[in-house]
Design an enzyme around this catalytic site. Structure first.
Site, PDB file in Angstrom:
ATOM      1  N   TYR A 188      -5.827   5.499  -7.138  1.00 35.45           N
ATOM      2  CA  TYR A 188      -5.985   5.185  -5.652  1.00 35.45           C
ATOM      3  C   TYR A 188      -7.371   4.833  -5.560  1.00 35.45           C
ATOM      4  CZ  TYR A 188      -6.692   6.677  -0.674  1.00 35.45           C
ATOM      5  OH  TYR A 188      -7.248   6.588   0.554  1.00 35.45           O
ATOM      6  N   TYR A 199       0.936  -1.035   0.075  1.00 31.21           N
ATOM      7  CA  TYR A 199      -0.029  -0.069   0.108  1.00 31.21           C
ATOM      8  C   TYR A 199       0.954   1.183  -0.103  1.00 31.21           C
ATOM      9  CZ  TYR A 199      -4.180   2.432   1.110  1.00 31.21           C
ATOM     10  OH  TYR A 199      -5.507   3.329   0.929  1.00 31.21           O
TER      11      TYR A 199
END
Length: 389
Positions: free
Chosen positions: A342, A298
Site C-alpha cells: 500500500y 486502485y
C-alpha cells in the site's frame, strides 16, 4: 480543462524512471530517508542525476517537504514544486502535475514521490483520532457517532448497497478481486505476499473487518517509498529506458462529493468521481476500454475495483465480478495494494511503466497501453500510459 472537451496534454511528457524502497511492515528509518532512497533509485533508473531535477511533486499528506527532499538528494535549484490533496486520490495527479509543468516549460525534469511509515508509524486504519479541526472533519461528524470511524467502515456502506442492488454475495463479488491480486503478488518478488496466493475459500474464511468486507478485501499497511521521473517525450527518447508516454491524465470530483463518506448521493453503487476521470481519459487519449492491454486499478478495498471497471465501461453495472472471474483484462499485475504494497497507488504507476517496458514479473505479452487509477471514494485521478511510437 473542461470536463466536456479533449485537452492538449496527452503525448507531451513521459515517465522515464521508477524507483522504490523495499516494502515492509517496519522500515526502521525515517520517512525522509525512504523518500530520498526512492527518488535516487528513480533517477538512477532514468539515467539522470539529482542535478537534472528542477521540479518535485508529492501528496499533501507526505511528511517530507520538497525542499528537504531536494537537499537530502543533492538537487540544485527548483523551478516547480507542488502537492496534491485527497490521499490516494492524488497518485496519478502527481504525474499530471509533473506533465503540466513539463509541457508548459516550467520545469524540465520533475520527480513525483510518496514515502511513509504507514504500518510502523501512523496507521490509516486506526481511525480519526488526533485530527485538527477542518471542514472535512465537520462532514465526518455526521458519520463518526454511528461507528463509521475507519476507511473500511466507510467503504462497507457502499459495498453493502452494491451487493443488495445486484443480488450477489461478498464471496461471489469481492472474492475474485482478492484472489486475482494475490495470484499476481505470488509471482512478484517485490510483493509482501510473494509466494502466497489465496483461494476463494480462504477469502471467504477470512475474518470480518466491517461487513461485508473481510480481511482479504482490505489493502495492506506498508512502510516504503516510491518515486517516478517525468520529462518531455523528446528528452525521454535520449534516455536509457523505453519511455511510458502520458497519453492522457485527469482528475475528477463528482457531484455531492465528500472524502470517503458521500452517502447522500442518489446512488451508492458507483463512483461518479471516477466517471469524470474515465470520460476525460478516453476523450484525450482517443482510446476505449477494448484498447487497454493492462489495468492497474486502485484496490484499497476490493468492491471499489468492481465499480471502477463499470465506470470505465469495461462491463455493464453489476457485471464486474463476472468480468474479473473471466480474466478478461490483466488486472493489477504487480499484486495491487492487496498483494504487493500500500503506497497510495504510486507503486501501481510503476507497474504500468514496467508493463510497457516489458519487465513486469507478470508480463502481459506486447503490452502497449495501460490504464492506471488513483484512490476511490475521494476526489481522484487517472492515467493512460502508452509505449512510445
Amino acid at each position: 480543462m473542461s470536463v466536456r472537451a479533449r485537452d492538449s496534454l496527452g503525448g507531451r511528457a513521459a515517465v522515464v524512471g521508477i524507483g522504490a524502497t523495499e516494502f515492509s511492515k517496519d522500515s526502521g528509518r525515517s520517512e525522509l530517508r525512504l523518500a530520498a532512497e526512492a527518488v535516487r533509485a528513480a533517477l538512477d533508473d532514468a539515467g539522470l542525476t539529482p542535478a537534472d531535477v528542477d521540479g518535485l511533486v508529492t501528496f499533501t499528506m507526505d511528511t517530507s517537504p520538497e525542499i528537504t527532499v531536494a537537499q537530502a538528494c543533492g538537487m540544485g535549484e527548483l523551478s516547480f514544486f507542488s502537492r496534491v490533496h485527497y490521499g490516494g486520490g492524488a497518485a496519478c495527479a502527481t504525474v499530471q502535475q509533473a506533465a503540466l509543468a513539463v509541457a508548459a516549460g516550467v520545469a524540465e525534469v520533475v520527480v513525483c514521490y510518496r514515502a511513509f511509515n504507514e504500518r510502523s508509524g501512523r496507521r490509516f486504519g486506526s481511525g480519526v483520532t488526533r485530527r485538527e479541526p477542518t471542514a472535512e472533519g465537520v462532514a465526518l461528524g455526521w458519520s463518526l457517532p454511528y461507528g463509521l470511524l475507519t476507511p473500511a467502515s466507510w467503504v462497507a456502506m457502499a459495498a453493502q448497497r452494491y451487493l443488495y442492488t445486484y443480488g450477489t454475495t461478498p464471496e461471489e463479488a469481492f472474492g475474485p478481486v482478492a484472489v486475482t491480486a494475490r495470484r499476481h503478488a505470488a509471482m512478484n518478488p517485490a510483493a509482501y505476499f510473494h509466494g502466497r496466493p489465496i483461494t476463494l475459500a480462504e477469502h471467504a474464511a477470512s475474518r470480518w473487518i466491517a461487513e461485508p468486507l473481510r480481511l482479504l478485501d482490505c489493502c495492506q499497511e506498508t512502510d516504503g517509498g516510491q518515486a517516478l521521473v517525468v520529462t518531455s517525450v523528446e528528452r525521454a527518447r535520449d534516455l536509457p529506458k523505453p519511455p511510458a508516454v502520458i497519453a492522457a491524465a485527469a482528475q475528477g470530483a463528482g457531484r455531492a462529493q465528500e472524502q470517503m463518506t458521500s452517502f447522500y448521493r442518489d446512488d451508492l453503487t458507483g463512483l461518479p468521481e471516477m466517471g469524470v476521470v474515465a470520460r476525460q481519459l478516453w476523450r484525450t487519449s482517443g482510446l476505449a476500454p477494448a484498447d487497454i492491454d493492462v489495468g492497474i486499478l486502485y484496490d484499497h478495498f476490493s468492491p471499489f475495483v468492481l465499480m471502477q471497471l463499470e465506470e470505465f465501461g469495461f462491463c455493464a453495472p453489476g457485471e464486474a465480478a463476472a468480468f474479473v472471474t473471466a480474466d478478461r483484462l490483466p488486472l493489477n499485475t504487480h499484486g495491487g495494494q492487496l498483494g504487493e504494497a500500500y503506497l497510495h497507488g504510486m507503486n501501481g504507476i510503476a507497474e504500468a511503466v514496467r508493463q510497457l517496458r516489458g519487465t513486469s514479473p507478470n508480463q502481459v505479452p506486447s503490452a502497449a497501453r495501460a490504464l492506471v487509477t488513483a484512490g476511490t471514494g475521494v476526489p481522484t485521478s487517472g492515467l493512460v500510459l502508452t509505449a512510445d511510437g
